[in-house]
Design an enzyme around this catalytic site. Structure first.
Site, mmCIF file in Angstrom:
data_model
loop_
_atom_site.group_PDB
_atom_site.id
_atom_site.type_symbol
_atom_site.label_atom_id
_atom_site.label_comp_id
_atom_site.label_asym_id
_atom_site.label_seq_id
_atom_site.Cartn_x
_atom_site.Cartn_y
_atom_site.Cartn_z
ATOM 1 N N HIS A 167 -9.653 32.239 74.708
ATOM 2 C CA HIS A 167 -9.505 31.212 73.550
ATOM 3 C C HIS A 167 -10.457 31.551 72.504
ATOM 4 O O HIS A 167 -11.459 31.324 72.854
ATOM 5 C CB HIS A 167 -9.564 29.617 73.714
ATOM 6 N N HIS A 175 -6.431 35.353 79.100
ATOM 7 C CA HIS A 175 -6.624 35.122 77.634
ATOM 8 C C HIS A 175 -7.635 34.406 77.383
ATOM 9 O O HIS A 175 -8.331 33.697 78.052
ATOM 10 C CB HIS A 175 -5.506 34.269 77.458
#
Ligand code: 5GP
Length: 127
Positions: free
Chosen positions: A112, A110
């Protein structure tokens, strides 16, 4: 050592719809949703749909279609949240934590996307 993907991680469950999320963007190969514990007014997580543990895993093993889709999804999130410095926004920071030293909590890649306030310097000085 090859990466081993834990299909029980929380983002895998979000991708399978077992845990609710409120996607802010979904593309063929990527999903973006707000972080449950935001660190800034803008805190969006962008994840690939494929089973990649962290950034280098994705960079080395994902298809070109996945990489292009993911990269464009990050760009689209920057546009949607109004943080693009080239379009009058105040800028943003991308963070991709990996492994123990990177203090990665969820073992599904992921990125951010953080913004909406001055984020401070990147890291404290090395001690
Ligand atoms: P990491 O430390 O792995 O880079 O960041 C994991 C991020 O996932 C954290 O910022 C945490 O707040 C977020 N997170 C963990 N569980 C959930 C969840 O169930 N939903 C959402 N939206 N974010 C989560």
């Amino acid at each position: 050592m090859a990466y081993s993907y834990d299909a029980q991680n929380i983002f895998a469950k979000i991708l399978r719809g077992e845990i609710p999320s409120a996607p802010v963007l979904e593309t063929e190969h990527s999903l973006a949703f707000n972080d449950i514990n935001p660190q800034a007014p803008v805190h969006v997580l962008v994840i690939p749909k494929g089973p990649y543990v962290c950034y280098d895993h994705f960079a080395m093993e994902a298809s070109e279609a996945e990489i292009v889709d993911f990269t464009r999804a990050v760009g689209e999130i920057c546009k949607m949240t109004g943080v693009q410095p080239g379009e009058g926004g105040n800028g943003f920071r991308l963070i991709a934590n990996a492994g123990p030293d990177g203090v990665q909590e969820v073992p599904h890649l992921h990125v951010h996307v953080l913004g909406g306030r001055v984020l401070g310097r990147m890291l404290p000085p090395a001690g």
